[in-house]
Design a protein around this motif. Structure first.
Motif, PDB file in Angstrom:
ATOM      1  N   MET A  26       0.608  -1.182   0.068  1.00 57.45           N
ATOM      2  CA  MET A  26       0.026  -0.128  -0.143  1.00 57.45           C
ATOM      3  C   MET A  26       0.724   1.178   0.108  1.00 57.45           C
ATOM      4  O   MET A  26       1.766   1.210   0.776  1.00 57.45           O
ATOM      5  N   ARG A  27       0.601   2.114  -0.892  1.00 56.48           N
ATOM      6  CA  ARG A  27       1.201   3.500  -0.788  1.00 56.48           C
ATOM      7  C   ARG A  27       0.393   4.373  -1.161  1.00 56.48           C
ATOM      8  O   ARG A  27      -0.494   4.611  -1.947  1.00 56.48           O
ATOM      9  N   ASP A  28       0.460   5.486   0.042  1.00 57.86           N
ATOM     10  CA  ASP A  28      -0.564   6.722   0.098  1.00 57.86           C
ATOM     11  C   ASP A  28      -1.832   6.067  -0.016  1.00 57.86           C
ATOM     12  O   ASP A  28      -2.361   5.337   0.801  1.00 57.86           O
ATOM     13  N   ASN A  29      -2.588   6.712  -1.086  1.00 55.88           N
ATOM     14  CA  ASN A  29      -4.297   6.262  -0.964  1.00 55.88           C
ATOM     15  C   ASN A  29      -4.474   5.163  -2.128  1.00 55.88           C
ATOM     16  O   ASN A  29      -5.607   5.175  -2.420  1.00 55.88           O
ATOM     17  N   TYR A  30      -3.410   4.424  -2.536  1.00 57.94           N
ATOM     18  CA  TYR A  30      -3.862   3.450  -3.574  1.00 57.94           C
ATOM     19  C   TYR A  30      -2.981   2.200  -3.280  1.00 57.94           C
ATOM     20  O   TYR A  30      -1.854   2.358  -2.719  1.00 57.94           O
ATOM     21  N   LYS A  31      -3.173   1.054  -3.972  1.00 58.01           N
ATOM     22  CA  LYS A  31      -2.572   0.013  -3.997  1.00 58.01           C
ATOM     23  C   LYS A  31      -2.600  -0.825  -5.046  1.00 58.01           C
ATOM     24  O   LYS A  31      -3.528  -0.694  -5.990  1.00 58.01           O
ATOM     25  N   ILE A  32      -1.338  -1.560  -5.514  1.00 58.41           N
ATOM     26  CA  ILE A  32      -1.838  -2.467  -6.695  1.00 58.41           C
ATOM     27  C   ILE A  32      -2.618  -3.864  -6.390  1.00 58.41           C
ATOM     28  O   ILE A  32      -2.498  -4.408  -5.292  1.00 58.41           O
ATOM     29  N   VAL A  33      -3.398  -3.875  -7.209  1.00 57.76           N
ATOM     30  CA  VAL A  33      -4.481  -5.200  -7.140  1.00 57.76           C
ATOM     31  C   VAL A  33      -3.981  -6.334  -7.880  1.00 57.76           C
ATOM     32  O   VAL A  33      -3.702  -6.276  -9.096  1.00 57.76           O
ATOM     33  N   GLY A  34      -3.878  -7.491  -7.193  1.00 54.99           N
ATOM     34  CA  GLY A  34      -3.535  -8.796  -8.092  1.00 54.99           C
ATOM     35  C   GLY A  34      -1.906  -8.730  -8.448  1.00 54.99           C
ATOM     36  O   GLY A  34      -1.167  -7.975  -8.293  1.00 54.99           O
ATOM     37  N   ARG A  35      -1.754  -9.567  -9.316  1.00 53.36           N
ATOM     38  CA  ARG A  35      -0.428  -9.738  -9.870  1.00 53.36           C
ATOM     39  C   ARG A  35      -0.527  -8.959 -11.413  1.00 53.36           C
ATOM     40  O   ARG A  35      -1.564  -9.139 -12.206  1.00 53.36           O
ATOM     41  N   PRO A  36       0.783  -8.081 -11.649  1.00 55.94           N
ATOM     42  CA  PRO A  36       0.733  -7.442 -13.121  1.00 55.94           C
ATOM     43  C   PRO A  36       0.717  -8.603 -13.966  1.00 55.94           C
ATOM     44  O   PRO A  36       1.070  -9.924 -13.878  1.00 55.94           O
ATOM     45  N   ILE A  37      -0.082  -8.423 -15.146  1.00 54.46           N
ATOM     46  CA  ILE A  37      -0.182  -9.239 -16.446  1.00 54.46           C
ATOM     47  C   ILE A  37       0.761  -8.971 -17.356  1.00 54.46           C
ATOM     48  O   ILE A  37       0.961  -8.104 -17.955  1.00 54.46           O
ATOM     49  N   VAL A  38       1.664 -10.213 -17.583  1.00 53.44           N
ATOM     50  CA  VAL A  38       2.926  -9.979 -18.215  1.00 53.44           C
ATOM     51  C   VAL A  38       2.458 -10.526 -19.635  1.00 53.44           C
ATOM     52  O   VAL A  38       2.117 -11.779 -19.976  1.00 53.44           O
ATOM     53  N   LYS A  39       2.562  -9.892 -20.795  1.00 57.49           N
ATOM     54  CA  LYS A  39       2.081 -10.467 -22.348  1.00 57.49           C
ATOM     55  C   LYS A  39       3.149 -10.297 -23.024  1.00 57.49           C
ATOM     56  O   LYS A  39       3.920  -8.976 -23.444  1.00 57.49           O
ATOM     57  N   THR A  40       3.726 -11.293 -24.014  1.00 58.40           N
ATOM     58  CA  THR A  40       4.433 -11.285 -24.896  1.00 58.40           C
ATOM     59  C   THR A  40       4.070 -10.625 -26.403  1.00 58.40           C
ATOM     60  O   THR A  40       3.039 -11.526 -26.759  1.00 58.40           O
ATOM     61  N   VAL A  41       4.441  -9.838 -26.772  1.00 62.69           N
ATOM     62  CA  VAL A  41       3.941  -9.124 -27.945  1.00 62.69           C
ATOM     63  C   VAL A  41       4.816  -9.716 -29.242  1.00 62.69           C
ATOM     64  O   VAL A  41       4.121 -10.247 -30.189  1.00 62.69           O
ATOM     65  N   THR A  42       6.083  -9.605 -29.083  1.00 65.99           N
ATOM     66  CA  THR A  42       6.988 -10.251 -30.062  1.00 65.99           C
ATOM     67  C   THR A  42       8.040 -10.764 -29.158  1.00 65.99           C
ATOM     68  O   THR A  42       8.656 -10.444 -28.519  1.00 65.99           O
ATOM     69  N   ARG A  43       8.239 -12.216 -29.470  1.00 63.73           N
ATOM     70  CA  ARG A  43       9.241 -12.963 -28.787  1.00 63.73           C
ATOM     71  C   ARG A  43      10.528 -12.350 -28.791  1.00 63.73           C
ATOM     72  O   ARG A  43      11.045 -12.031 -29.801  1.00 63.73           O
ATOM     73  N   ASP A  44      11.089 -12.292 -27.745  1.00 67.41           N
ATOM     74  CA  ASP A  44      12.519 -11.850 -27.598  1.00 67.41           C
ATOM     75  C   ASP A  44      12.755 -10.248 -28.109  1.00 67.41           C
ATOM     76  O   ASP A  44      13.803  -9.663 -28.072  1.00 67.41           O
ATOM     77  N   GLU A  95       9.624  -7.409 -27.475  1.00 70.52           N
ATOM     78  CA  GLU A  95       8.550  -6.854 -26.822  1.00 70.52           C
ATOM     79  C   GLU A  95       7.626  -7.453 -26.169  1.00 70.52           C
ATOM     80  O   GLU A  95       7.203  -8.541 -26.347  1.00 70.52           O
ATOM     81  N   ILE A  96       7.560  -6.952 -24.704  1.00 74.93           N
ATOM     82  CA  ILE A  96       6.297  -7.229 -23.822  1.00 74.93           C
ATOM     83  C   ILE A  96       5.923  -6.133 -23.132  1.00 74.93           C
ATOM     84  O   ILE A  96       6.062  -4.844 -23.340  1.00 74.93           O
ATOM     85  N   GLU A  97       4.528  -6.514 -22.794  1.00 75.72           N
ATOM     86  CA  GLU A  97       3.922  -5.471 -22.205  1.00 75.72           C
ATOM     87  C   GLU A  97       3.355  -5.933 -20.832  1.00 75.72           C
ATOM     88  O   GLU A  97       2.961  -7.244 -20.644  1.00 75.72           O
ATOM     89  N   VAL A  98       3.366  -4.971 -19.852  1.00 74.67           N
ATOM     90  CA  VAL A  98       2.967  -5.394 -18.446  1.00 74.67           C
ATOM     91  C   VAL A  98       1.654  -4.713 -18.228  1.00 74.67           C
ATOM     92  O   VAL A  98       1.770  -3.335 -17.955  1.00 74.67           O
ATOM     93  N   GLU A  99       0.600  -5.114 -17.641  1.00 69.25           N
ATOM     94  CA  GLU A  99      -0.658  -4.520 -17.369  1.00 69.25           C
ATOM     95  C   GLU A  99      -0.973  -4.511 -15.680  1.00 69.25           C
ATOM     96  O   GLU A  99      -0.553  -5.502 -15.327  1.00 69.25           O
ATOM     97  N   ILE A 100      -0.874  -3.471 -15.277  1.00 72.98           N
ATOM     98  CA  ILE A 100      -1.045  -3.117 -13.946  1.00 72.98           C
ATOM     99  C   ILE A 100      -2.334  -2.858 -13.602  1.00 72.98           C
ATOM    100  O   ILE A 100      -2.585  -1.564 -14.195  1.00 72.98           O
ATOM    101  N   THR A 101      -3.022  -3.307 -12.501  1.00 73.00           N
ATOM    102  CA  THR A 101      -4.320  -2.566 -12.040  1.00 73.00           C
ATOM    103  C   THR A 101      -3.953  -1.924 -10.517  1.00 73.00           C
ATOM    104  O   THR A 101      -3.579  -2.828  -9.739  1.00 73.00           O
ATOM    105  N   ILE A 102      -4.278  -0.903 -10.194  1.00 72.31           N
ATOM    106  CA  ILE A 102      -4.324  -0.167  -9.089  1.00 72.31           C
ATOM    107  C   ILE A 102      -5.805   0.060  -8.698  1.00 72.31           C
ATOM    108  O   ILE A 102      -6.442   0.387  -9.221  1.00 72.31           O
TER     109      ILE A 102
END
Length: 267
Positions: free
Chosen positions: A1-19, A21-28
């Motif tokens: 928990m930081r200030d008035n928000y927190k990260i919910v669940g685990r970040p979702i890591v998606k491979t866009v192009t192998r080796d 590009e990756i994307e990391v999706e975070i929900t707060i």
């Protein structure tokens, strides 16, 4: 928990192009204690994209609130540190973000106007439809010409309307040195070739940290300032979210192309 928000669940890591590009999706989850206990929690999403091509590491940030901006910035810092530890990039390298002090007054206005209308804009399938808002102030270190004397002692000026770029002091370059511009909102039409999606979107280009606390190191932030206005509204909510991600990525690419093609960093 930081200030008035927190990260919910685990970040979702998606491979866009192998080796490549990756994307990391975070929900707060943010707590707004000014609201009732029933609806004081709000969730926001953020995505950070990591690309490794031609021995270059590129980060793209997509955020919807100040809290998610803080989270993706920390995520980028952590990833950059790990890449240096593994010697994917040189330890001395620093991420270059386009910042307020990369330009003088004249160059900053030219940069904004090229974002709105340039060869690069057209090549990325955008067309500037309306530059509807500029935020700026006069440069107090330079005497104003007679035509701009009405700006004297103004700390912040906001011009809104239709085709603000045709206002005389934005049309004529001799006035540019007198104006400190930090924000432009403009509407673009777009055509996503290959996807058959066309429409209109308003985009906010803002050196926000300069506006907030006069930081000359303020990075340029790009946000979609309106909902998608599609010519054929037959997309699902998920498909619309994908279109918004594509558009943001294209505008991030656009700012880099224009900077690299037309500007030399100031000493």
């Amino acid at each position: 928990m930081r200030d008035n928000y927190k990260i919910v669940g685990r970040p979702i890591v998606k491979t866009v192009t192998r080796d490549k590009e990756i994307e990391v999706e975070i929900t707060i989850e943010r707590n707004n204690y000014n609201k009732s206990w029933v609806n004081h929690k709000t969730q926001f999403k953020a995505i950070v994209s990591f690309k490794h091509t031609d021995n270059q590491l590129t980060f793209q940030r997509f955020f919807t609130s100040n809290e998610t901006k803080n989270v993706v910035n920390k995520c980028v810092s952590y990833f950059e540190k790990k890449c240096k530890e593994k010697r994917i990039v040189n330890e001395q390298e620093q991420e270059h973000r386009i910042r307020f002090d990369d330009f003088d007054n004249h160059g900053r206005i030219v940069f904004f106007l090229k974002l709105y209308n340039s060869i690069e804009t057209g090549k990325l399938d955008f067309n500037g439809d309306n530059a509807g808002s500029f935020e700026f102030c006069p440069d107090n270190d330079i005497p104003l010409p007679e035509e701009l004397k009405w700006m004297d002692n103004k700390e912040e000026l906001i011009f809104k309307g239709k085709k603000i770029d045709t206002t005389f002091f934005l049309e004529q370059e001799r006035y540019y040195q007198h104006l400190v511009v930090w924000r432009m909102q403009a509407t673009f039409t777009f055509n996503l070739i290959g996807r058959g999606v066309t429409g209109k979107i308003k985009v906010d280009f803002n050196f926000h940290e300069f506006q907030r606390d006069k930081s000359h190191k303020a990075p340029l932030e790009i946000k979609l300032a309106s909902a998608l206005e599609l010519d054929e509204n037959n997309l699902t909510l998920s498909q619309k979210e994908d279109v918004k991600k594509i558009l943001l990525a294209k505008f991030e690419e656009l700012k880099t192309l224009i900077y690299q093609n037309h500007f030399t960093p100031l000493d």
